[in-house]
Motif scaffolding. Structure first.
Motif, mmCIF file in Angstrom:
data_model
loop_
_atom_site.group_PDB
_atom_site.id
_atom_site.type_symbol
_atom_site.label_atom_id
_atom_site.label_comp_id
_atom_site.label_asym_id
_atom_site.label_seq_id
_atom_site.Cartn_x
_atom_site.Cartn_y
_atom_site.Cartn_z
ATOM 1 N N UNK A 85 4.214 4.914 8.100
ATOM 2 C CA UNK A 85 4.883 4.083 7.099
ATOM 3 C C UNK A 85 5.851 3.173 7.828
ATOM 4 N N UNK A 86 5.828 1.859 7.575
ATOM 5 C CA UNK A 86 6.657 0.939 8.360
ATOM 6 C C UNK A 86 8.148 1.028 8.081
ATOM 7 N N UNK A 87 8.545 1.463 6.883
ATOM 8 C CA UNK A 87 9.957 1.443 6.514
ATOM 9 C C UNK A 87 10.581 2.818 6.320
ATOM 10 N N UNK B 207 -0.290 -4.694 5.423
ATOM 11 C CA UNK B 207 1.078 -4.980 5.839
ATOM 12 C C UNK B 207 1.118 -6.288 6.628
ATOM 13 N N UNK B 208 1.957 -7.227 6.179
ATOM 14 C CA UNK B 208 2.134 -8.505 6.873
ATOM 15 C C UNK B 208 1.059 -9.537 6.581
ATOM 16 N N UNK C 50 4.621 7.894 2.593
ATOM 17 C CA UNK C 50 3.182 8.132 2.774
ATOM 18 C C UNK C 50 2.616 7.131 3.780
ATOM 19 N N UNK C 51 1.726 7.568 4.677
ATOM 20 C CA UNK C 51 1.117 6.640 5.635
ATOM 21 C C UNK C 51 0.389 5.510 4.907
ATOM 22 N N UNK D 6 0.834 -1.210 0.000
ATOM 23 C CA UNK D 6 0.000 0.000 0.000
ATOM 24 C C UNK D 6 0.864 1.255 0.000
ATOM 25 N N UNK D 7 1.981 1.198 0.715
ATOM 26 C CA UNK D 7 2.880 2.338 0.734
ATOM 27 C C UNK D 7 3.530 2.565 -0.621
#
Length: 278
Positions: A210-212, A158-159, A217-218, A136-137
């Motif tokens: 954002x995980x990374x 995510x995941x 972008x959120x 998604x990001x």
């Protein structure tokens, strides 16, 4: 025939970004012959579950379940004659198979080492870091024109694909995931499994981070990040549960034996103790 690896952890290097690119390319090629070949993130979850599984499942057994490729698939024959309709996928040749399994076994050793190394934080270098994508990001970072050209298919959270790969193993070998008989361990097992199942669900929360990339972008909610961390800790827990209990032991049932004063089963008319029981 290659089996589930059990290498010396200290001598196994981490899988590099280039190696992950290589295995992605191999999976893409496999998909041209078997369109249900999964993405690497699914394979990563699948592998984590195998490492946590109560019974060590040999590579000759699980490879066909994951890729529809068994040890009896002969690349040279497939290349010459084509893939039979009922044979599933195939590696292009022996060299491709060797390359895939080399990276696979290296990643296996890396995950196993991480799960067997005590850690207090998932942020540490020695902790298990699932190789997952922020789809998604990545899409959110595209231009408006590029996003408009994409299909309207729903994007995985995510995941989510990793968790689906993990649960695929649970569903394929259900007998190996029956909760232990010890009540405390069974509760621990149940909580761990619930955390992974929760990650298979969609992230419906408001995108907050954002995980990374802090500047990206959120693409996920804060609850999703916490759920992901819970699922990773659950992999540690499941590994510890089954390492402590060990594999299932098949019950050995002995045939009924006559009492010493019963008639002997041979039909001699003598008591068992005077005949075959002597």
């Amino acid at each position: 025939m290659m089996t589930t690896p059990n290498p010396n952890p200290s001598s196994t290097p981490s899988v590099t970004a280039d190696q992950f690119d290589n295995i992605d390319a191999i999976l893409d090629d496999l998909r041209t012959r078997y369109d249900e070949t999964p993405q690497w993130e699914f394979c990563e979850g699948f592998m984590a579950a195998l490492i946590c599984c109560r019974r060590p499942i040999p590579q000759s057994e699980y490879l066909d379940v994951l890729l529809a490729i068994g040890d009896d698939t002969l690349p040279a024959v497939v290349a010459a004659e084509g893939t039979p309709d009922d044979a599933g996928g195939s590696f292009a040749d022996a060299a491709q198979r060797e390359q895939f399994l080399h990276i696979w076994n290296q990643r296996w050793a890396e995950i196993q080492t991480a799960l067997d190394t005590p850690t207090e934080s998932l942020e540490g270098e020695a902790a298990y870091h699932p190789e997952v994508m922020d789809v998604r990001g990545a899409v959110a970072a595209l231009s408006e024109t590029e996003r408009a050209e994409m299909a309207d298919d729903p994007l995985p959270s995510f995941g989510q694909v990793w968790a689906l790969g993990f649960m695929f193993v649970v569903e394929a070998w259900p007998d190996e995931w029956v909760p232990p008989s010890d009540k405390k361990a069974a509760k621990w097992h149940d909580v761990a499994m619930q955390a992974i199942v929760a990650l298979t669900e969609d992230d419906e929360g408001e995108p907050e981070l954002s995980p990374f990339d802090d500047d990206g972008p959120p693409s996920m909610s804060a609850d999703r990040l916490n759920a992901f961390a819970d699922a990773v800790w659950s992999v540690y827990d499941l590994r510890e549960i089954w390492r402590g209990i060990g594999p299932r032991v098949e019950t050995v049932r002995r045939a009924d034996v006559p009492g010493r004063n019963d008639p002997c089963y041979c039909g001699s008319g003598k008591k068992y103790k005077k005949c075959h029981g002597a």
